[in-house]
Scaffold this active site. Structure first.
Site, short mmCIF file in Angstrom:
data_model
loop_
_atom_site.label_atom_id
_atom_site.label_comp_id
_atom_site.label_asym_id
_atom_site.label_seq_id
_atom_site.Cartn_x
_atom_site.Cartn_y
_atom_site.Cartn_z
N CYS A 33 -2.79 -3.05 8.59
CA CYS A 33 -2.33 -1.72 8.97
C CYS A 33 -1.81 -1.73 10.41
O CYS A 33 -0.85 -1.03 10.74
CB CYS A 33 -3.45 -0.70 8.84
SG CYS A 33 -4.40 -0.86 7.33
N ASP A 75 2.37 2.57 2.57
CA ASP A 75 2.29 3.32 3.82
C ASP A 75 3.53 3.11 4.67
O ASP A 75 4.13 2.04 4.68
CB ASP A 75 1.04 2.91 4.61
CG ASP A 75 -0.22 3.35 3.87
OD1 ASP A 75 -0.10 4.11 2.91
OD2 ASP A 75 -1.31 2.92 4.28
N CYS A 117 0.83 -1.22 0.00
CA CYS A 117 0.00 0.00 0.00
C CYS A 117 0.86 1.26 0.00
O CYS A 117 0.35 2.35 -0.21
CB CYS A 117 -0.95 0.01 1.19
SG CYS A 117 -0.10 -0.01 2.77
N CYS A 142 -2.78 5.27 5.80
CA CYS A 142 -4.24 5.30 5.85
C CYS A 142 -4.74 5.63 7.26
O CYS A 142 -3.97 5.65 8.22
CB CYS A 142 -4.79 3.95 5.41
SG CYS A 142 -4.52 2.67 6.64
FE1 FES Z 1 -1.57 0.59 4.18
FE2 FES Z 1 -3.45 0.81 5.94
S1 FES Z 1 -3.70 0.62 3.82
S2 FES Z 1 -1.35 0.70 6.28
#
Ligand code: FES
Length: 145
Positions: free
Chosen positions: A103, A35, A33, A59
């Site tokens: 996450c 992140d 993702c 997110c």
């Molecule tokens: Fe990547 Fe939540 S979608 S940490």
């Protein structure tokens, strides 16, 4: 879909920021993702976590879990902090939707990475602490629900 606690920690995250000359800093990311989460720990001579701050580029669930994780590790010993799992963080937030469980792994791994950094800086070994992964998406299949 999200609990009141998740929404609260997302809209009003606790302990956002940096700690200058932190005892340990841990950065982890999820390549899937994109992140990224960074956790700073201030650990005193007795091995108690005096302060904890975070920066998360991610997110809402990642922000909420980082915020809750920092609240949970503050005042804990290193060993106690090591035992804080992503499950414990999720429970403290009254749960996360299944698609958002990964996450919360960022928070657990970021704490481990910061403790690892602290151990490296001080030339000590922390029992039960393994070298952290920098990309947690490699282990996502093993995550617990
Ligand atoms: Fe990547 Fe939540 S979608 S940490």
């Amino acid at each position: 879909m999200y609990s009141d606690k998740v929404i609260d920690h997302f809209t009003n995250p606790r302990n956002v920021g940096e700690i200058e000359n932190a005892s340990g800093v841990g950065t982890v990311g999820n390549a899937k993702c994109g992140d990224i989460m960074r956790i700073y720990l201030d650990i005193d001579e007795a091995g108690v976590i005096r302060d904890c701050k975070f920066k998360t580029f991610g997110c809402g669930a990642a922000v909420a879990t980082s915020s809750m994780a920092t609240e949970l590790v503050k005042g804990k010993t290193i060993q106690e902090a090591l035992e804080i799992t992503n499950k414990a963080v999720m429970e403290a937030l009254d749960g996360l939707p299944p698609v958002k469980v990964h996450c919360s792994l960022l928070a657990e791994e970021a704490i481990h990475a910061a403790l690892w950094d602290y151990a490296q800086k001080n030339g000590i070994e922390i029992e039960g602490l393994e070298k952290p992964k920098t990309d947690i998406s490699e282990t996502e299949e093993e995550e617990e629900y």
